[in-house]
Design a protein around this motif. Structure first.
Motif, PDB file in Angstrom:
ATOM      1  N   GLU A 125       0.826  -1.223   0.000  1.00  0.00           N
ATOM      2  CA  GLU A 125       0.000   0.000   0.000  1.00  0.00           C
ATOM      3  C   GLU A 125       0.857   1.269   0.000  1.00  0.00           C
ATOM      4  OE1 GLU A 125      -3.004  -0.748  -0.553  1.00  0.00           O
ATOM      5  OE2 GLU A 125      -3.412  -2.708   0.337  1.00  0.00           O
ATOM      6  N   GLU A 155      -4.634   4.361  -0.758  1.00  0.00           N
ATOM      7  CA  GLU A 155      -3.583   3.379  -0.449  1.00  0.00           C
ATOM      8  C   GLU A 155      -3.065   3.642   0.966  1.00  0.00           C
ATOM      9  OE1 GLU A 155      -3.922   1.123  -2.257  1.00  0.00           O
ATOM     10  OE2 GLU A 155      -3.748   1.531  -4.398  1.00  0.00           O
ATOM     11  N   HIS A 158      -5.441   2.040   3.211  1.00  0.00           N
ATOM     12  CA  HIS A 158      -5.271   0.583   3.218  1.00  0.00           C
ATOM     13  C   HIS A 158      -4.114   0.172   4.127  1.00  0.00           C
ATOM     14  CE1 HIS A 158      -7.454   0.169  -0.919  1.00  0.00           C
ATOM     15  NE2 HIS A 158      -8.227   0.620   0.053  1.00  0.00           N
ATOM     16  N   GLU A 245     -10.871  -0.078  -3.970  1.00  0.00           N
ATOM     17  CA  GLU A 245      -9.979  -0.583  -5.018  1.00  0.00           C
ATOM     18  C   GLU A 245     -10.619  -0.473  -6.404  1.00  0.00           C
ATOM     19  OE1 GLU A 245      -6.977  -1.530  -3.557  1.00  0.00           O
ATOM     20  OE2 GLU A 245      -6.361  -1.251  -5.623  1.00  0.00           O
TER      21      GLU A 245
HETATM   22 FE   LIG Z   1      -4.711  -0.711  -1.825  1.00  0.00          FE
END
Ligand SMILES: [Fe+2]
Ligand SMILES: [Fe+2]
Length: 483
Positions: A125, A155, A158, A245
């Motif tokens: 990520e 990201e 995440h 995503e």
């Molecule tokens: Fe991701």
């Protein structure tokens, strides 16, 4: 606040996991927070940390209306911990524990396995944010710049998602792993990120779009199989991550699609029939289709390596233990234990590529990779529709799975994009036709002039059909600081 579908924004860390009532984890996350911000400021998007960006932020985990859009300065983005709702009576759906109650705590015997999977996922990520940090400066429009930053902040979120699992369920070693995730750096000689594709450069916007199409799609497949996990908090985290995503792959597919559209338009206008007349096409200030094919070859092959070896006892163990399933596990019609089943695997046998039946358990990676290839194929077909519509005679295709591989069955051979095995000399002689060469990179780099005027787009890319959040074409997606 207990677990709900709404997000508690009263704490420093927005969440729907009742962090207020979980002081130990809240404290651990608050301690990790400054290091994260420090990482974001030094390794996140360069040059735009004080700009207002029109971003979506998750406010609920309800699939309808989970996000709101507003101007935010990226360092002020509300990164949070969001898990999909807990399903009553969820079960382990595969492996030796099939039909047992899903685990709300980490089973001792699978602790190391689960920690490893979470750390590897977590490491990808921040890596992609690092890879993409210079791209804002050459954005082909404010729309694209905003999409880049949206992908980047998500990201970042995440990473938070994986760090939450480490902090909450893995004690001291979880906290150490969470630190490690902030310390490795994409492409660093001494402390690289864990997986190959995440140490490559993303030098230009075509690479960024190819990366989000091919490599974020690997992410999707990994998240899909982790969403099947018997460890329920991991499953719930991954299910929510998948909703974010989807946008990353949209950015990739439409980004490449718009570049293709612009190239084909320019060719038509100039009366160029031959898509392989690279010099003539490049003079129009657009990226020729053969170069796009080369970029696709590169990113596809690097992404295939992320699936690991075709035959893998690790993958079999993950499956049998119930920690990592197959793509859409619950929709597959079989015994979900695979003790007797076989699966066809492409292997190198006596110097040629053959399909061989292997135990389905050890072929889990191969199966996930096949599902991935099929998913990629659909996107490539949509790109070809764009070309077809303009009447240009050219088609993009995915290279053979043996082409340009660094991991698995074909790591030690050279193969052409059609799967023909080549000698070292033949490969060396031809590879520049199949992979981006320095001259291709230089040409693309030359096109990457920033285009930051509202409603304007760089020469090589067509505008999108619709704006983000249905905004009009000249919407100011990023208020760039021009000081
Ligand atoms: Fe991701
Ligand atoms: Fe992503």
């Amino acid at each position: 606040m207990p677990e709900t579908s709404n997000v508690d924004y009263s704490t420093k860390i927005p969440n729907n996991v009742g962090l207020m009532d979980d002081q130990r984890v809240l404290k651990a996350l608050e301690q990790w927070h400054p290091g994260y911000i420090d990482w974001w400021m030094t390794m996140g998007p360069e040059g735009f940390q004080t700009s207002d960006v029109y971003l979506r932020t998750a406010i609920s985990i309800d699939p309808k209306g989970w996000a709101k859009f507003d101007y935010v300065k990226m360092p002020d983005y509300r990164w949070g911990i969001l898990l999909a709702p807990r399903q009553e009576d969820r079960r382990v759906n595969f492996g030796v524990h099939k039909d047992e109650k899903a685990w709300q705590e980490v089973p001792g015997e699978y602790r190391a396995m689960l920690r490893r999977l979470i750390v590897v996922q977590g490491d990808t990520e921040p890596a992609s944010v690092e890879q993409q940090r210079h791209l804002g400066k050459t954005a082909p429009s404010l729309y694209d710049m905003r999409n880049l930053f949206q992908v980047n902040v998500e990201e970042g979120r995440h990473l938070w998602a994986m760090v939450y699992l480490l902090q909450k369920y893995f004690g001291k070693d979880g906290r150490e792993e969470a630190e490690g995730l902030l310390q490795r750096r994409s492409g660093d000689q001494d402390r690289p990120r864990m997986l190959g594709a995440f140490n490559e450069e993303t030098p230009d916007w075509l690479s960024f779009f190819m990366f989000t199409f091919f490599t974020d799609r690997d992410g999707k497949m990994q998240l899909e199989s982790l969403a099947q996990s018997g460890f329920d908090p991991l499953s719930r985290t991954c299910r929510f991550m998948l909703t974010e995503e989807a946008h990353h792959m949209f950015v990739g597919e439409t980004g490449v699609g718009r570049a293709i559209e612009r190239t084909c338009q320019a060719m038509r206008e100039a009366g160029i029939e031959d898509a392989n007349d690279i010099d003539a096409v490049r003079k129009l200030g657009v990226i020729d289709l053969p170069t796009m094919q080369k970029k696709a070859n590169l990113h596809f092959s690097l992404s295939l390596d992320l699936f690991g070896s075709e035959v893998s006892t690790n993958a079999a163990n993950y499956y049998t233990s119930g920690v990592k399933g197959r793509f859409q596990e619950t929709r597959i019609d079989d015994d979900h234990q695979l003790t007797k089943a076989t699966y066809p695997v492409s292997k190198l046998m006596d110097g040629s590529i053959k399909m061989v039946e292997e135990p389905a358990l050890t072929a889990i990676n191969m199966r996930l990779r096949d599902d991935y290839v099929n998913d990629c194929l659909k996107g490539v077909q949509r790109w070809n529709k764009v070309i077809e519509k303009t009447g240009v005679n050219y088609r993009l295709r995915l290279p053979h799975v043996a082409f340009h591989r660094g991991i698995g069955e074909f790591a030690n051979i050279h193969a052409s994009p059609t799967g023909q095995i080549l000698s070292e000399q033949e490969w060396a002689r031809q590879k520049d036709q199949w992979l981006p060469a320095k001259a291709d990179g230089d040409f693309i780099a030359g096109l990457m002039a920033p285009c930051w005027e509202r409603g304007k787009f760089a020469s090589w890319i067509a505008p999108p059909r619709v704006g983000i959040d249905n905004k009009p074409g000249d919407f100011e997606y990023v208020k760039v600081d021009r000081a």
